[in-house]
Design a protein around this motif. Structure first.
Motif, PDB file in Angstrom:
ATOM      1  N   LEU A 156     -71.610  44.980  47.200  1.00 48.47           N
ATOM      2  CA  LEU A 156     -70.502  44.471  48.011  1.00 48.47           C
ATOM      3  C   LEU A 156     -70.047  43.111  47.483  1.00 48.47           C
ATOM      4  CD1 LEU A 156     -69.046  45.441  50.631  1.00 48.47           C
ATOM      5  CD2 LEU A 156     -70.556  43.900  51.884  1.00 48.47           C
ATOM      6  N   SER A 157     -68.762  43.008  47.160  1.00 54.11           N
ATOM      7  CA  SER A 157     -68.241  41.727  46.704  1.00 54.11           C
ATOM      8  C   SER A 157     -66.810  41.545  47.172  1.00 54.11           C
ATOM      9  CB  SER A 157     -68.293  41.623  45.169  1.00 54.11           C
ATOM     10  OG  SER A 157     -67.344  42.478  44.576  1.00 54.11           O
ATOM     11  N   VAL A 158     -66.435  40.275  47.301  1.00 50.23           N
ATOM     12  CA  VAL A 158     -65.057  39.910  47.629  1.00 50.23           C
ATOM     13  C   VAL A 158     -64.635  38.840  46.637  1.00 50.23           C
ATOM     14  CG1 VAL A 158     -63.520  38.823  49.310  1.00 50.23           C
ATOM     15  CG2 VAL A 158     -65.212  40.493  50.067  1.00 50.23           C
ATOM     16  N   ARG A 159     -63.496  39.050  46.025  1.00 47.08           N
ATOM     17  CA  ARG A 159     -62.984  38.120  45.027  1.00 47.08           C
ATOM     18  C   ARG A 159     -61.532  37.778  45.368  1.00 47.08           C
ATOM     19  NH1 ARG A 159     -64.498  36.865  39.835  1.00 47.08           N
ATOM     20  NH2 ARG A 159     -66.164  38.425  39.918  1.00 47.08           N
ATOM     21  N   PHE A 160     -61.202  36.501  45.276  1.00 51.10           N
ATOM     22  CA  PHE A 160     -59.828  36.045  45.435  1.00 51.10           C
ATOM     23  C   PHE A 160     -59.352  35.536  44.080  1.00 51.10           C
ATOM     24  CE2 PHE A 160     -61.547  35.479  49.780  1.00 51.10           C
ATOM     25  CZ  PHE A 160     -60.665  36.309  50.461  1.00 51.10           C
ATOM     26  N   LYS A 161     -58.542  36.361  43.426  1.00 52.05           N
ATOM     27  CA  LYS A 161     -58.096  36.075  42.052  1.00 52.05           C
ATOM     28  C   LYS A 161     -59.323  35.866  41.169  1.00 52.05           C
ATOM     29  CE  LYS A 161     -53.564  34.307  43.393  1.00 52.05           C
ATOM     30  NZ  LYS A 161     -52.578  33.202  43.300  1.00 52.05           N
ATOM     31  N   GLU A 162     -59.494  34.670  40.623  1.00 54.29           N
ATOM     32  CA  GLU A 162     -60.624  34.440  39.719  1.00 54.29           C
ATOM     33  C   GLU A 162     -61.878  33.950  40.441  1.00 54.29           C
ATOM     34  OE1 GLU A 162     -60.480  35.340  36.549  1.00 54.29           O
ATOM     35  OE2 GLU A 162     -58.468  36.049  37.084  1.00 54.29           O
ATOM     36  N   ARG A 163     -61.755  33.695  41.732  1.00 57.57           N
ATOM     37  CA  ARG A 163     -62.890  33.141  42.473  1.00 57.57           C
ATOM     38  C   ARG A 163     -63.705  34.252  43.122  1.00 57.57           C
ATOM     39  NH1 ARG A 163     -62.866  30.322  48.364  1.00 57.57           N
ATOM     40  NH2 ARG A 163     -65.079  29.769  48.447  1.00 57.57           N
ATOM     41  N   LEU A 164     -65.007  34.269  42.836  1.00 60.23           N
ATOM     42  CA  LEU A 164     -65.919  35.185  43.496  1.00 60.23           C
ATOM     43  C   LEU A 164     -66.425  34.526  44.770  1.00 60.23           C
ATOM     44  CD1 LEU A 164     -67.661  37.782  43.539  1.00 60.23           C
ATOM     45  CD2 LEU A 164     -69.412  36.476  42.293  1.00 60.23           C
ATOM     46  N   LEU A 165     -66.073  35.112  45.911  1.00 62.11           N
ATOM     47  CA  LEU A 165     -66.531  34.553  47.183  1.00 62.11           C
ATOM     48  C   LEU A 165     -68.005  34.881  47.394  1.00 62.11           C
ATOM     49  CD1 LEU A 165     -65.503  32.915  49.579  1.00 62.11           C
ATOM     50  CD2 LEU A 165     -65.001  35.065  50.758  1.00 62.11           C
ATOM     51  N   PHE A 166     -68.349  36.152  47.267  1.00 61.31           N
ATOM     52  CA  PHE A 166     -69.762  36.538  47.331  1.00 61.31           C
ATOM     53  C   PHE A 166     -69.957  37.904  46.687  1.00 61.31           C
ATOM     54  CE2 PHE A 166     -68.048  37.727  51.597  1.00 61.31           C
ATOM     55  CZ  PHE A 166     -68.176  39.097  51.522  1.00 61.31           C
ATOM     56  N   LEU A 219     -67.492  44.092  57.158  1.00 58.35           N
ATOM     57  CA  LEU A 219     -68.404  44.974  57.870  1.00 58.35           C
ATOM     58  C   LEU A 219     -67.710  45.703  59.019  1.00 58.35           C
ATOM     59  CD1 LEU A 219     -71.642  42.783  58.048  1.00 58.35           C
ATOM     60  CD2 LEU A 219     -71.151  44.685  56.496  1.00 58.35           C
ATOM     61  N   SER A 220     -66.704  45.071  59.609  1.00 53.32           N
ATOM     62  CA  SER A 220     -65.991  45.688  60.728  1.00 53.32           C
ATOM     63  C   SER A 220     -64.913  46.656  60.261  1.00 53.32           C
ATOM     64  CB  SER A 220     -65.344  44.615  61.611  1.00 53.32           C
ATOM     65  OG  SER A 220     -64.261  43.994  60.934  1.00 53.32           O
ATOM     66  N   GLY A 221     -64.554  46.588  58.973  1.00 55.79           N
ATOM     67  CA  GLY A 221     -63.488  47.448  58.468  1.00 55.79           C
ATOM     68  C   GLY A 221     -62.133  46.793  58.486  1.00 55.79           C
ATOM     69  N   LEU A 222     -62.063  45.541  58.908  1.00 54.65           N
ATOM     70  CA  LEU A 222     -60.790  44.823  58.945  1.00 54.65           C
ATOM     71  C   LEU A 222     -60.292  44.458  57.555  1.00 54.65           C
ATOM     72  CD1 LEU A 222     -61.106  42.363  61.949  1.00 54.65           C
ATOM     73  CD2 LEU A 222     -59.311  44.041  61.612  1.00 54.65           C
ATOM     74  N   GLN A 223     -61.212  44.268  56.630  1.00 57.27           N
ATOM     75  CA  GLN A 223     -60.854  43.846  55.278  1.00 57.27           C
ATOM     76  C   GLN A 223     -61.609  44.696  54.272  1.00 57.27           C
ATOM     77  OE1 GLN A 223     -60.903  39.598  54.654  1.00 57.27           O
ATOM     78  NE2 GLN A 223     -61.287  39.786  52.463  1.00 57.27           N
ATOM     79  N   LYS A 224     -60.920  45.081  53.214  1.00 61.88           N
ATOM     80  CA  LYS A 224     -61.561  45.875  52.177  1.00 61.88           C
ATOM     81  C   LYS A 224     -62.243  44.954  51.165  1.00 61.88           C
ATOM     82  CE  LYS A 224     -58.524  49.914  52.374  1.00 61.88           C
ATOM     83  NZ  LYS A 224     -57.612  50.798  51.597  1.00 61.88           N
ATOM     84  N   PRO A 225     -63.444  45.311  50.726  1.00 61.46           N
ATOM     85  CA  PRO A 225     -64.118  44.504  49.715  1.00 61.46           C
ATOM     86  C   PRO A 225     -63.495  44.741  48.342  1.00 61.46           C
ATOM     87  CG  PRO A 225     -65.429  46.438  50.199  1.00 61.46           C
ATOM     88  CD  PRO A 225     -64.270  46.449  51.165  1.00 61.46           C
TER      89      PRO A 225
END
Length: 234
Positions: A11-21, A51-57
């Motif tokens: 599971l990861s979330v990235r904003f452009k070049e930044r890896l959030l986690f 985790l809630s489904g509000l946002q896609k990883p």
């Protein structure tokens, strides 16, 4: 209510070049109570929304076991009994009672029974005398208590509480603790974020911390000194 567990892999979330986690593996089981911590901006809210489904990883998948029903609620998606409570909860244009009854109209056809359950929930959070008032007259803390009441009446399998105690006084927090304890007893899992430890976070026996783009699981929290609410890590 059907108990369920949540498992996530890669599971990861990235904003452009930044890896959030990036989280290789995550498990949330029935009746778990987890305190999610981390500095501002590390991704606590984002993780709860994923985790809630509000946002896609950006990568990874989330598996829910024992799926039995799907509900969408308060501009926050509730997948198979997962409810996300925002720090500033969305309220509908209507009475306090209307806001608590909203989700119940999908599960209870009897209008009188819906009202009875909603009034009981409002009584639990100390707002039954304001049931017929317009939601606009409530303070921020009172709105959070309404959000807790409407989540409680739906008896979710998983409740994700994002800074839900931030605008509450001690009495209001204690009222929310009563509802959370009841949900835990019925099988609900909790994930709670809070910048300060309080009676809600003391319900937790696991701790997740997001740091350096990773999710670290602390050992099981064990109460050592009941008088001073001191915890140690096993």
């Amino acid at each position: 209510m059907t108990q369920l567990s949540i498992q996530a892999n890669d599971l990861s979330v990235r904003f452009k070049e930044r890896l959030l986690f990036h989280i290789p593996h995550l498990v949330l089981g029935p009746k778990d109570a987890i305190y999610l911590t981390g500095d501002n901006g590390v991704g606590k809210t984002t993780l709860l929304k994923v985790l809630s489904g509000l946002q896609k990883p950006s990568t990874g998948d989330i598996n829910l076991s024992h799926n039995s029903w799907i509900r969408r609620l308060f501009c926050a998606q509730s997948n198979s009994g997962v409810i996300y409570m925002h720090q500033t909860p969305y309220m509908f244009d209507g009475s306090v009672l209307d806001n608590v009854c909203y989700g119940l109209k999908f599960s209870l056809r009897d209008r009188r029974k819906r009202r009875t359950e909603a009034i009981n929930a409002l009584r639990m959070v100390g707002l039954e005398t304001l049931a017929d008032e317009h939601i606009s007259v409530l303070s921020g803390g009172e709105r959070q208590r309404v959000a807790m009441a409407r989540a409680w009446v739906l008896n979710p399998s998983v409740l994700l509480m994002d800074e839900s105690s931030a605008s509450l006084d001690q009495e209001s927090i204690e009222r929310m603790v009563v509802l959370c304890k009841d949900l835990l007893a019925r099988g609900t899992s909790l994930v709670i974020t809070s910048h300060q430890k309080n009676a809600l976070t003391e319900l937790c026996r696991r701790q997740w911390t997001i740091t350096d783009s990773q999710l670290i699981e602390r050992a099981t929290l064990q109460l050592v000194d009941g008088d001073n609410d001191t915890y140690a890590y096993a």
